[in-house]
Design a protein around this motif. Structure first.
Motif, short mmCIF file in Angstrom:
data_model
loop_
_atom_site.label_atom_id
_atom_site.label_comp_id
_atom_site.label_asym_id
_atom_site.label_seq_id
_atom_site.Cartn_x
_atom_site.Cartn_y
_atom_site.Cartn_z
N LEU A 1 -18.16 -4.65 3.86
CA LEU A 1 -17.86 -3.79 5.00
C LEU A 1 -18.74 -4.14 6.20
O LEU A 1 -18.26 -4.18 7.35
N ALA A 2 -20.01 -4.41 5.97
CA ALA A 2 -20.91 -4.79 7.07
C ALA A 2 -20.42 -6.08 7.73
O ALA A 2 -20.49 -6.21 8.97
N ALA B 1 0.83 -1.21 0.00
CA ALA B 1 0.00 0.00 0.00
C ALA B 1 0.86 1.26 0.00
O ALA B 1 0.57 2.23 -0.71
N LEU B 2 1.95 1.24 0.81
CA LEU B 2 2.82 2.41 0.87
C LEU B 2 3.55 2.62 -0.45
O LEU B 2 3.69 3.76 -0.92
N ASP B 3 4.02 1.54 -1.06
CA ASP B 3 4.71 1.67 -2.34
C ASP B 3 3.77 2.21 -3.42
O ASP B 3 4.17 3.05 -4.24
N THR B 4 2.53 1.73 -3.40
CA THR B 4 1.55 2.21 -4.38
C THR B 4 1.23 3.68 -4.15
O THR B 4 1.12 4.47 -5.10
N ALA B 5 1.10 4.07 -2.87
CA ALA B 5 0.83 5.47 -2.56
C ALA B 5 1.95 6.37 -3.02
O ALA B 5 1.71 7.50 -3.48
N GLN B 6 3.18 5.89 -2.91
CA GLN B 6 4.31 6.70 -3.36
C GLN B 6 4.24 6.98 -4.85
O GLN B 6 4.59 8.06 -5.31
N ALA C 1 -4.16 5.00 -4.37
CA ALA C 1 -3.71 3.73 -3.80
C ALA C 1 -4.76 3.04 -2.96
O ALA C 1 -4.62 1.86 -2.64
N VAL C 2 -5.84 3.75 -2.57
CA VAL C 2 -6.82 3.16 -1.67
C VAL C 2 -7.49 1.96 -2.34
O VAL C 2 -7.79 1.97 -3.53
N SER C 3 -7.67 0.87 -1.57
CA SER C 3 -8.23 -0.35 -2.13
C SER C 3 -9.16 -0.97 -1.10
O SER C 3 -9.38 -0.43 -0.01
N GLY C 4 -9.72 -2.12 -1.42
CA GLY C 4 -10.60 -2.83 -0.50
C GLY C 4 -12.06 -2.50 -0.71
O GLY C 4 -12.44 -1.81 -1.66
N PRO C 5 -12.92 -2.98 0.19
CA PRO C 5 -14.37 -2.84 -0.02
C PRO C 5 -14.84 -1.40 -0.07
O PRO C 5 -15.78 -1.09 -0.80
N ILE C 6 -14.21 -0.51 0.69
CA ILE C 6 -14.65 0.89 0.65
C ILE C 6 -14.32 1.51 -0.70
O ILE C 6 -15.14 2.22 -1.29
N ALA C 7 -13.15 1.23 -1.22
CA ALA C 7 -12.77 1.76 -2.53
C ALA C 7 -13.67 1.21 -3.63
O ALA C 7 -13.90 1.86 -4.65
#
Length: 269
Positions: A220-221, A195-200, A207-213
């Motif tokens: 999420l529930a 995640a940090l490498d992608t954010a860079q 870079a945000v990923s996962g169910p919220i993205a």
């Protein structure tokens, strides 16, 4: 310009700073209350230097500065992100040189940003020193207001130890899943690094990923239900989720219905 430096105290920061200064070609003497061979008392070391670095714990900076005998032309420096330069008031001039670097394992300074708080007379030379040490100078306001200093230091701490709190929470959920606790950190750290490498490369929103993205309210529930089933508080996941949602919105990845559903799930209880 090369300077004669005195480094008072020999903790982790000093153990990185002293060899870095010497490798850059500067003369360095070490001052400690109980000096070893080749070292001096704090007063003796300061008397031999142009720049005096007080690399002692924050609570001791002011008392150490007050105990030294200063002469005209000397510069006192500390490497604290939290302590105001007023702690160095007994010195003729004062500056801050705060490396944004964790020194628990890797003791090198090269490559790190360094927050420099200094007057116009000393700032250029400190910036030049940072570059000679292989660091990236970061100009801080001078004088830096107390509120700005607190926000700056809180940001640095959140980006460092704050991540550890998130990993600790993830480890608790890992164990709640019935998985071996010893496997949690080795399995999860690559996700953190990824995640940090992608954010860079892409920025935080990119870079945000996962169910919220993805706008996946159902997943999420189930995450929130898993916390309840494990007897864990869901306050951290909800707080982080609301901030992830802002990033996902900034990336333009969600429609209005998805945002509405996610906000409802993540609302504080």
């Amino acid at each position: 310009m090369q300077r004669r430096h005195a480094v008072i105290g020999l903790g982790r920061l000093a153990q990185a700073l002293v060899p870095a200064l010497r490798s850059a070609g500067d003369e360095v003497v070490i001052g400690r209350r109980t000096p070893a061979d080749g070292e001096f008392t704090p007063t003796g070391a300061a008397a031999r230097a142009d720049w005096v670095w007080l690399t002692v714990p924050d609570d001791h900076i002011a008392a150490t500065a007050a105990a030294l005998t200063w002469r005209a032309g000397q510069l006192a420096l500390h490497c604290s992100g939290a302590t105001p330069l007023a702690a160095l008031a007994p010195a003729p001039a004062a500056a801050g040189f705060h490396p944004l670097k964790l020194l628990a394992g890797d003791t090198g300074l090269a490559g790190a940003h360094v927050g420099i708080e200094a007057d116009a007379a000393h700032r250029p030379e400190l910036q030049a020193l940072a570059l000679r040490l292989g660091m990236q100078p970061l100009a801080l306001p001078s004088p830096m207001p107390a509120s700005a200093r607190a926000a700056y230091h809180a940001a640095a701490n959140l980006a460092a130890s704050g991540v550890l709190a998130v990993l600790a929470e993830a480890g608790s959920l890992w164990s709640a899943a019935g998985l071996a606790g010893d496997d949690a950190l080795p399995a999860l750290l690559p996700l953190t690094r990824g995640a940090l490498d992608t954010a860079q490369g892409r920025g935080l929103a990119g870079a945000v990923s996962g169910p919220i993205a993805r706008g996946d309210a159902g997943v999420l529930a189930r995450h929130l239900d898993a916390l309840t089933a494990a007897g864990l508080d869901d306050d951290l996941l909800r707080a982080l989720g609301r901030r992830q949602l802002r990033l996902a919105e900034a990336a333009g990845r969600l429609d209005v219905a998805q945002v509405t559903a996610l906000r409802a799930l993540l609302a504080p209880l």
